[in-house]
Scaffold this motif. Structure first.
Motif, short mmCIF file in Angstrom:
data_model
loop_
_atom_site.label_atom_id
_atom_site.label_comp_id
_atom_site.label_asym_id
_atom_site.label_seq_id
_atom_site.Cartn_x
_atom_site.Cartn_y
_atom_site.Cartn_z
N ILE A 178 2.62 -0.07 -3.99
CA ILE A 178 3.25 -1.32 -4.46
C ILE A 178 3.37 -1.30 -5.98
CG2 ILE A 178 2.84 -3.80 -4.75
CD1 ILE A 178 1.77 -3.81 -1.84
N PHE A 179 2.29 -0.88 -6.64
CA PHE A 179 2.30 -0.84 -8.11
C PHE A 179 3.34 0.16 -8.63
CE2 PHE A 179 -2.35 -2.42 -8.88
CZ PHE A 179 -2.01 -3.62 -8.29
N ALA A 180 3.46 1.30 -7.95
CA ALA A 180 4.44 2.31 -8.36
C ALA A 180 5.86 1.77 -8.18
CB ALA A 180 4.25 3.60 -7.54
N LEU A 181 6.08 1.07 -7.07
CA LEU A 181 7.39 0.48 -6.79
C LEU A 181 7.75 -0.57 -7.86
CD1 LEU A 181 9.82 0.01 -4.83
CD2 LEU A 181 8.41 -1.72 -3.70
N LEU A 182 6.80 -1.47 -8.15
CA LEU A 182 7.04 -2.52 -9.16
C LEU A 182 7.32 -1.90 -10.53
CD1 LEU A 182 4.29 -5.20 -8.36
CD2 LEU A 182 6.77 -5.53 -8.24
N SER A 183 6.49 -0.95 -10.93
CA SER A 183 6.61 -0.36 -12.27
C SER A 183 7.92 0.40 -12.43
CB SER A 183 5.43 0.57 -12.55
OG SER A 183 4.22 -0.15 -12.43
N ALA A 184 8.34 1.11 -11.38
CA ALA A 184 9.60 1.87 -11.45
C ALA A 184 10.78 0.91 -11.47
CB ALA A 184 9.70 2.81 -10.26
#
Length: 346
Positions: A178-184
């Protein structure tokens, strides 16, 4: 104001005494104006017919140069920011023009008619559009890597330290995705000047002509070149003031229309823009939960706990709308049940 046990106060007074007489400073009127979450604090003093502000930023902890640099970028863009009347960077002292007695937050707390509130916020939205047209020269990039890095505060401080919860592998992996998706997603947005705390405590109500046009903008020294929806998310999901979703949406639409008219690079379809700023808000508010937990547990600033339920509410508002965030919602449910069972009261 007494300066017992505060060597900085004597230093400030000595510096003020050394400044040109035509500033007409009444040094004995020096009084606290405010402090923020850092080591920086502010004093007000009388100077002839007006009042001025002293910024005290101890050089061991703070650097005034970003404040001066960003202040110039914003002033060049036509925004109402404090004018620097005197400076001593070695001592970490600035003498600034005063932008008014009350922040938006203080005015909201004091109570005012909705018509006045709406006027203040439309002026803030117009100022935000102006701010986003400012130069980003010399500012670091608020990119995917930096966004991702900041999210580590949430599991470390909010989940583990604040709730005493250790994440199992499945939840930790889901959160990481989720964090990777949000940050990207957020890091991929068009970049503009980002204030990073464009919300009610940092907007001054400039109700009188001597303070300049409304709003006065302060506390901008952490500005970066970053995602275009960041400051709107700060404003409509304010960490200090709860705005219900219909109000958030009204301001977001007004901003979007102004931004498009100004030629800013926002999504041409409001539905796409709405998702973009909601995901940005989710990322910011997860980070803030971590920051507030750290301010409490590490720095002993317990008053930040009062704002956590609001941030939790904002996080849930977005997390429950998009299926991809279900694991996050499950984690929050678990933490909140635990909160009740252990008997914490906020």
């Amino acid at each position: 104001m007494k300066n017992d046990h505060d060597p900085r106060l004597a230093q400030i007074r000595n510096w003020l005494d050394s400044l040109p007489a035509d500033l007409d400073l009444a040094v004995d009127t020096l009084r606290p104006a405010s402090a923020d979450a850092s080591f920086r604090r502010y004093f007000r003093l009388d100077a002839g017919e007006r009042t001025l502000i002293v910024m005290d930023a101890p050089p061991a902890h703070e650097d005034c140069r970003p404040f001066l640099h960003v202040g110039q970028l914003l002033a060049d863009a036509g925004l109402n920011v404090p004018k620097v009347l005197a400076q001593d960077l070695e001592q970490g002292l600035l003498l600034l023009s005063d932008l008014g007695e009350q922040t938006y937050y203080q005015r909201i707390q004091a109570g005012m008619p909705d018509s006045q509130l709406q006027t203040l916020y439309r002026e803030a939205l117009a100022a935000l559009v102006q701010l986003q047209k400012a130069s980003t020269a010399g500012l670091a990039s608020y990119d995917t890597g930096r966004l991702a890095d900041e999210l580590k505060l949430f599991p470390e401080w909010y989940v583990q330290k604040h709730h005493g919860e250790t994440l199992d592998d499945k939840t930790a992996n889901a959160l990481e995705k989720i964090f990777a998706l949000l940050s990207a997603s957020n890091g991929g947005q068009a970049q503009v000047l980002v204030h990073r705390d464009f919300h009610s405590p940092n907007l001054m109500v400039c109700g009188q002509p001597q303070y300049g046009p409304n709003p006065g903008i302060i506390d901008f020294q952490d500005a970066l070149a970053g995602p275009i929806t960041y400051d709107l998310a700060s404003l409509v999901t304010d960490a200090r003031t709860t705005w219900e979703e219909p109000q958030q949406l009204d301001w977001a639409i007004r901003y979007w229309e102004m931004a498009r008219a100004a030629g800013l690079p926002v999504d041409s379809d409001f539905a796409d823009f709405h998702r973009a700023y909601e995901w940005m808000g989710l990322q910011r508010n997860l980070r803030i939960l971590g920051v507030f937990a750290r301010l409490n547990h590490r720095d002993g600033k317990a008053h930040y706990l009062a704002h956590m339920p609001r941030m939790n509410g904002y996080v849930r508002q977005v997390a429950q709308r998009y299926g991809v965030f279900t694991p996050l919602l499950r984690l929050l449910d678990k933490l909140d049940d635990r909160q009740v069972r252990v008997g914490y009261t906020f």
